[in-house]
Design a protein around this motif. Structure first.
Motif, PDB file in Angstrom:
ATOM      1  N   CYS A 171       0.839  -1.202   0.000  1.00  0.00           N
ATOM      2  CA  CYS A 171       0.000   0.000   0.000  1.00  0.00           C
ATOM      3  C   CYS A 171       0.875   1.254   0.000  1.00  0.00           C
ATOM      4  CB  CYS A 171      -0.921   0.002   1.209  1.00  0.00           C
ATOM      5  SG  CYS A 171      -2.195  -1.289   1.193  1.00  0.00           S
ATOM      6  N   ALA A 172       1.975   1.203   0.764  1.00  0.00           N
ATOM      7  CA  ALA A 172       2.918   2.327   0.763  1.00  0.00           C
ATOM      8  C   ALA A 172       3.595   2.461  -0.592  1.00  0.00           C
ATOM      9  CB  ALA A 172       3.958   2.128   1.866  1.00  0.00           C
ATOM     10  N   MET A 173       3.909   1.324  -1.210  1.00  0.00           N
ATOM     11  CA  MET A 173       4.526   1.359  -2.541  1.00  0.00           C
ATOM     12  C   MET A 173       3.603   2.032  -3.544  1.00  0.00           C
ATOM     13  SD  MET A 173       5.528  -1.697  -5.175  1.00  0.00           S
ATOM     14  CE  MET A 173       3.823  -1.655  -5.764  1.00  0.00           C
ATOM     15  N   ASN A 174       2.304   1.814  -3.404  1.00  0.00           N
ATOM     16  CA  ASN A 174       1.342   2.462  -4.299  1.00  0.00           C
ATOM     17  C   ASN A 174       1.433   3.979  -4.201  1.00  0.00           C
ATOM     18  OD1 ASN A 174      -0.033   0.877  -6.079  1.00  0.00           O
ATOM     19  ND2 ASN A 174      -1.888   0.683  -4.851  1.00  0.00           N
ATOM     20  N   VAL A 175       1.591   4.474  -2.978  1.00  0.00           N
ATOM     21  CA  VAL A 175       1.738   5.926  -2.799  1.00  0.00           C
ATOM     22  C   VAL A 175       2.952   6.420  -3.570  1.00  0.00           C
ATOM     23  CG1 VAL A 175       2.186   7.765  -1.127  1.00  0.00           C
ATOM     24  CG2 VAL A 175       0.594   5.915  -0.560  1.00  0.00           C
ATOM     25  N   LEU A 176       4.061   5.686  -3.467  1.00  0.00           N
ATOM     26  CA  LEU A 176       5.295   6.083  -4.155  1.00  0.00           C
ATOM     27  C   LEU A 176       5.133   6.028  -5.669  1.00  0.00           C
ATOM     28  CD1 LEU A 176       8.318   6.796  -4.078  1.00  0.00           C
ATOM     29  CD2 LEU A 176       8.802   4.338  -3.966  1.00  0.00           C
ATOM     30  N   SER A 177       4.561   4.950  -6.194  1.00  0.00           N
ATOM     31  CA  SER A 177       4.442   4.811  -7.647  1.00  0.00           C
ATOM     32  C   SER A 177       3.480   5.845  -8.225  1.00  0.00           C
ATOM     33  CB  SER A 177       3.988   3.392  -8.014  1.00  0.00           C
ATOM     34  OG  SER A 177       2.733   3.092  -7.450  1.00  0.00           O
ATOM     35  N   ILE A 178       2.391   6.128  -7.517  1.00  0.00           N
ATOM     36  CA  ILE A 178       1.463   7.176  -7.970  1.00  0.00           C
ATOM     37  C   ILE A 178       2.178   8.521  -8.000  1.00  0.00           C
ATOM     38  CG2 ILE A 178      -0.591   8.496  -7.316  1.00  0.00           C
ATOM     39  CD1 ILE A 178      -1.744   5.845  -6.227  1.00  0.00           C
ATOM     40  N   SER A 179       3.032   8.755  -7.006  1.00  0.00           N
ATOM     41  CA  SER A 179       3.723  10.041  -6.898  1.00  0.00           C
ATOM     42  C   SER A 179       4.708  10.255  -8.039  1.00  0.00           C
ATOM     43  CB  SER A 179       4.462  10.124  -5.560  1.00  0.00           C
ATOM     44  OG  SER A 179       3.586   9.935  -4.489  1.00  0.00           O
ATOM     45  N   VAL A 180       5.678   9.335  -8.186  1.00  0.00           N
ATOM     46  CA  VAL A 180       6.787   9.571  -9.111  1.00  0.00           C
ATOM     47  C   VAL A 180       6.453   9.202 -10.555  1.00  0.00           C
ATOM     48  CG1 VAL A 180       8.477   9.297  -7.267  1.00  0.00           C
ATOM     49  CG2 VAL A 180       7.863   7.328  -8.669  1.00  0.00           C
ATOM     50  N   ALA A 199      11.535  11.553 -20.505  1.00  0.00           N
ATOM     51  CA  ALA A 199      12.570  11.963 -19.559  1.00  0.00           C
ATOM     52  C   ALA A 199      12.074  11.833 -18.124  1.00  0.00           C
ATOM     53  CB  ALA A 199      12.999  13.395 -19.842  1.00  0.00           C
ATOM     54  N   ALA A 200      10.793  12.138 -17.921  1.00  0.00           N
ATOM     55  CA  ALA A 200      10.213  12.035 -16.579  1.00  0.00           C
ATOM     56  C   ALA A 200      10.217  10.595 -16.097  1.00  0.00           C
ATOM     57  CB  ALA A 200       8.795  12.585 -16.582  1.00  0.00           C
ATOM     58  N   SER A 201       9.952   9.650 -17.002  1.00  0.00           N
ATOM     59  CA  SER A 201       9.971   8.229 -16.626  1.00  0.00           C
ATOM     60  C   SER A 201      11.347   7.807 -16.145  1.00  0.00           C
ATOM     61  CB  SER A 201       9.543   7.367 -17.816  1.00  0.00           C
ATOM     62  OG  SER A 201       8.211   7.637 -18.184  1.00  0.00           O
ATOM     63  N   GLY A 202      12.389   8.284 -16.839  1.00  0.00           N
ATOM     64  CA  GLY A 202      13.753   7.960 -16.433  1.00  0.00           C
ATOM     65  C   GLY A 202      14.070   8.514 -15.058  1.00  0.00           C
ATOM     66  N   ILE A 203      13.691   9.765 -14.805  1.00  0.00           N
ATOM     67  CA  ILE A 203      13.935  10.371 -13.501  1.00  0.00           C
ATOM     68  C   ILE A 203      13.157   9.633 -12.418  1.00  0.00           C
ATOM     69  CG2 ILE A 203      13.596  12.456 -12.119  1.00  0.00           C
ATOM     70  CD1 ILE A 203      14.080  14.087 -14.653  1.00  0.00           C
ATOM     71  N   ALA A 204      11.908   9.251 -12.740  1.00  0.00           N
ATOM     72  CA  ALA A 204      11.073   8.539 -11.769  1.00  0.00           C
ATOM     73  C   ALA A 204      11.706   7.223 -11.355  1.00  0.00           C
ATOM     74  CB  ALA A 204       9.685   8.298 -12.361  1.00  0.00           C
ATOM     75  N   MET A 205      12.282   6.505 -12.308  1.00  0.00           N
ATOM     76  CA  MET A 205      12.903   5.218 -11.990  1.00  0.00           C
ATOM     77  C   MET A 205      14.097   5.377 -11.064  1.00  0.00           C
ATOM     78  SD  MET A 205      12.711   3.174 -15.625  1.00  0.00           S
ATOM     79  CE  MET A 205      11.121   2.815 -16.388  1.00  0.00           C
ATOM     80  N   VAL A 206      14.818   6.491 -11.215  1.00  0.00           N
ATOM     81  CA  VAL A 206      15.966   6.755 -10.339  1.00  0.00           C
ATOM     82  C   VAL A 206      15.523   6.861  -8.881  1.00  0.00           C
ATOM     83  CG1 VAL A 206      17.731   8.465  -9.756  1.00  0.00           C
ATOM     84  CG2 VAL A 206      17.334   7.850 -12.144  1.00  0.00           C
ATOM     85  N   PHE A 207      14.323   7.379  -8.656  1.00  0.00           N
ATOM     86  CA  PHE A 207      13.802   7.513  -7.304  1.00  0.00           C
ATOM     87  C   PHE A 207      13.047   6.263  -6.861  1.00  0.00           C
ATOM     88  CE2 PHE A 207      14.703  11.875  -8.272  1.00  0.00           C
ATOM     89  CZ  PHE A 207      14.923  12.492  -7.052  1.00  0.00           C
ATOM     90  N   PHE A 208      12.299   5.651  -7.791  1.00  0.00           N
ATOM     91  CA  PHE A 208      11.403   4.568  -7.422  1.00  0.00           C
ATOM     92  C   PHE A 208      12.131   3.303  -6.978  1.00  0.00           C
ATOM     93  CE2 PHE A 208       8.822   0.827  -8.568  1.00  0.00           C
ATOM     94  CZ  PHE A 208       7.705   1.060  -7.776  1.00  0.00           C
ATOM     95  N   PHE A 209      13.053   2.816  -7.791  1.00  0.00           N
ATOM     96  CA  PHE A 209      13.637   1.510  -7.511  1.00  0.00           C
ATOM     97  C   PHE A 209      14.550   1.488  -6.280  1.00  0.00           C
ATOM     98  CE2 PHE A 209      12.199   0.830 -11.880  1.00  0.00           C
ATOM     99  CZ  PHE A 209      11.490  -0.338 -11.688  1.00  0.00           C
ATOM    100  N   PRO A 210      15.385   2.512  -6.039  1.00  0.00           N
ATOM    101  CA  PRO A 210      16.132   2.501  -4.771  1.00  0.00           C
ATOM    102  C   PRO A 210      15.207   2.508  -3.554  1.00  0.00           C
ATOM    103  CG  PRO A 210      17.142   4.023  -6.308  1.00  0.00           C
ATOM    104  CD  PRO A 210      15.836   3.610  -6.919  1.00  0.00           C
TER     105      PRO A 210
END
Length: 248
Positions: free
Chosen positions: A61-70, A165-176
């Motif tokens: 559920c917390a991961m959903n918050v992160l994925s929706i955000s980034v 470009a936004a997808s690339g930046i999002a992945m930098v934050f999401f996966f770590p």
């Protein structure tokens, strides 16, 4: 006020048409739930008498918050900027706060829908038990986390000019954050240096908070987590307004 409500309704229709939103919020978490739950669901959890699945459900559920955000909020704002929608808003009486609030409302609806879906599936497959009070406390903590992480997504939208470009930046934050916060696997199995790194990631404190309240621990015992999340929220809200752009 009526203009804001019309803006919310308009954005909601756009969100429902976005298949990536549907995937990240309603399909991807379920896939992770089924895969990891099938492998580890009935193994001992973090506290005596609990199972792994009992801590994995709130973590997802917390991961959903992160994925929706980034991903969702970040990319949708940039898409609207690319299409000139935000430019048209700029010449209207709609302020920046209304634009961000409209996207935040969509995000909150998605967070709640995703949480209900995850919990219902976990109940049907693994028979998890919870009370209405526990669910409402979890939902309140998720909404509290939305303030900081949604604002992170809004801030990231000001760093890119295209959705790609936004997808690339999002992945930098999401996966770590996904792998170092205790979502994908418990932190206690990591080497010490990785646990030290996780202590600098806001998502770690968010995951600990939602896992704790789902385990029926007192909310007052998470003062550090709440303080970190509050400070993170203040910083991200400021950055969201500073970095917001009406056009590229």
């Amino acid at each position: 006020m009526s203009a804001v409500f019309r803006l919310i309704a308009f954005d909601f229709r756009l969100y429902l048409r976005d298949w990536l939103t549907i995937f990240w919020i309603l399909i991807y978490p379920v896939l992770m739930l089924v895969i990891f739950g099938s492998m580890f669901g009935n193994q001992p959890g973090l506290t005596e008498g609990s199972r792994y699945i009992d801590f994995y459900v709130p973590a997802l559920c917390a991961m959903n918050v992160l994925s929706i955000s980034v991903f969702t909020l970040n990319i949708n704002i940039i898409t609207q900027r690319e299409k000139g929608i935000l430019r048209r808003y700029r010449v209207s009486p709609i302020p920046v706060s209304a634009v961000l609030a409209s996207h935040a409302v969509q995000g909150i609806v998605l967070v709640a829908a995703g949480a209900v879906e995850i919990i219902v599936i976990a109940k049907l497959i693994w028979g998890i038990s919870f009370t209405l009070s526990t669910f409402l406390t979890l939902l309140g903590c998720l909404l509290f986390g939305c303030i900081g992480f949604f604002s992170l997504g809004f801030a990231l939208s000001g760093l890119a000019n295209t959705a790609g470009a936004a997808s690339g930046i999002a992945m930098v934050f999401f996966f770590p954050m996904l792998f170092l916060s205790g979502i994908a696997m418990p932190l206690n199995i990591f080497p010490q240096f990785m646990q030290t790194i996780s202590g600098w990631i806001p998502m770690t404190y968010f995951v600990e908070l939602v896992q704790g309240v789902w385990d029926n621990q007192e909310l007052a015992s998470f003062g550090t987590e709440l303080a970190v999340m509050g400070g993170f929220a203040v910083l991200m809200v400021l950055l969201a307004f500073i970095l917001f752009r009406w056009e590229n």
